[in-house]
Design a protein around this motif. Structure first.
Motif, PDB file in Angstrom:
ATOM      1  N   SER A   2       0.831  -1.205   0.000  1.00 25.24           N
ATOM      2  CA  SER A   2       0.000   0.000   0.000  1.00 25.24           C
ATOM      3  C   SER A   2       0.871   1.262   0.000  1.00 25.24           C
ATOM      4  CB  SER A   2      -0.909   0.010   1.226  1.00 25.24           C
ATOM      5  OG  SER A   2      -0.154   0.256   2.385  1.00 25.24           O
ATOM      6  N   PHE A   3       0.264   2.332  -0.429  1.00 28.11           N
ATOM      7  CA  PHE A   3       0.964   3.614  -0.480  1.00 28.11           C
ATOM      8  C   PHE A   3       1.302   4.097   0.935  1.00 28.11           C
ATOM      9  CE2 PHE A   3       0.974   8.296  -0.944  1.00 28.11           C
ATOM     10  CZ  PHE A   3       2.075   8.391  -1.776  1.00 28.11           C
ATOM     11  N   PHE A   4       0.442   3.796   1.909  1.00 29.99           N
ATOM     12  CA  PHE A   4       0.692   4.188   3.295  1.00 29.99           C
ATOM     13  C   PHE A   4       1.944   3.517   3.843  1.00 29.99           C
ATOM     14  CE2 PHE A   4       0.163   3.608   7.883  1.00 29.99           C
ATOM     15  CZ  PHE A   4       0.100   4.936   8.262  1.00 29.99           C
ATOM     16  N   SER A   8       5.271   5.399   5.102  1.00 26.70           N
ATOM     17  CA  SER A   8       5.808   5.184   6.448  1.00 26.70           C
ATOM     18  C   SER A   8       7.274   4.760   6.410  1.00 26.70           C
ATOM     19  CB  SER A   8       4.984   4.119   7.172  1.00 26.70           C
ATOM     20  OG  SER A   8       3.651   4.534   7.291  1.00 26.70           O
ATOM     21  N   ILE A   9       7.635   3.920   5.458  1.00 27.79           N
ATOM     22  CA  ILE A   9       9.025   3.473   5.342  1.00 27.79           C
ATOM     23  C   ILE A   9       9.932   4.644   4.975  1.00 27.79           C
ATOM     24  CG2 ILE A   9      10.596   2.046   3.961  1.00 27.79           C
ATOM     25  CD1 ILE A   9       8.315  -0.056   3.884  1.00 27.79           C
ATOM     26  N   ILE A 113       0.950  14.366   9.094  1.00 25.99           N
ATOM     27  CA  ILE A 113       0.131  13.851   7.994  1.00 25.99           C
ATOM     28  C   ILE A 113       0.000  12.337   8.101  1.00 25.99           C
ATOM     29  CG2 ILE A 113       0.104  13.484   5.489  1.00 25.99           C
ATOM     30  CD1 ILE A 113       1.350  16.304   5.253  1.00 25.99           C
ATOM     31  N   CYS A 114       1.070  11.662   8.428  1.00 22.18           N
ATOM     32  CA  CYS A 114       1.052  10.205   8.585  1.00 22.18           C
ATOM     33  C   CYS A 114       0.104   9.790   9.707  1.00 22.18           C
ATOM     34  CB  CYS A 114       2.457   9.691   8.847  1.00 22.18           C
ATOM     35  SG  CYS A 114       2.585   7.902   8.918  1.00 22.18           S
ATOM     36  N   GLU A 115       0.147  10.501  10.801  1.00 24.53           N
ATOM     37  CA  GLU A 115      -0.724  10.170  11.938  1.00 24.53           C
ATOM     38  C   GLU A 115      -2.193  10.392  11.592  1.00 24.53           C
ATOM     39  OE1 GLU A 115      -1.756   8.753  15.577  1.00 24.53           O
ATOM     40  OE2 GLU A 115       0.216   8.722  14.645  1.00 24.53           O
TER      41      GLU A 115
END
Length: 120
Positions: A2-4, A8-9, A113-115
């Motif tokens: 996934s793009f998420f 995250s990586i 943004i990630c959170e």
């Protein structure tokens, strides 16, 4: 994948890159940067107080240099630094001092943004 997960990586790899850049700036460029402000009373007092060469001491000394370089007009107006001292710092050294810290601001926004994305 996934793009998420990719996001995250990249975000986690970015923290190590930024940490390396900040440490490089503090350990390799700080003394050279302080040499341009050797006659400045504020820098000498700050170096005397934070002079044990521990990581926290280098962080605070670098913080003063970043303050001078990021907001020069404010510090000139306050009389803490002169235009000649600021003009004597080479542009490449300014970049080494400022950009790792500016990039950490971008990284913090990316973490927010990630959170938000994770909770959505």
């Amino acid at each position: 994948m996934s793009f998420f997960l990719v996001y995250s990586i990249v975000l986690m790899a970015g923290v190590f890159v930024l940490l390396g850049l900040v440490l490089f700036a503090e350990y390799r460029k700080l003394d050279e940067l302080e040499s341009y402000f050797s006659e400045n009373e504020k820098v000498r007092r700050h170096k005397r107080f934070w002079g044990r060469n521990q990581p926290i001491d280098r962080f605070h000394r670098m913080g003063l240099m970043i303050d001078f370089l990021s907001m020069p007009k404010t510090h000139i107006k306050a009389g803490l630094v002169t235009e000649a001292e600021l003009a004597s710092v080479p542009i490449a050294l300014r970049r080494w001092a400022l950009w790792p810290y500016r990039m950490t601001y971008v990284w913090i926004v990316a973490c927010i943004i990630c959170e938000i994305w994770f909770r959505w």
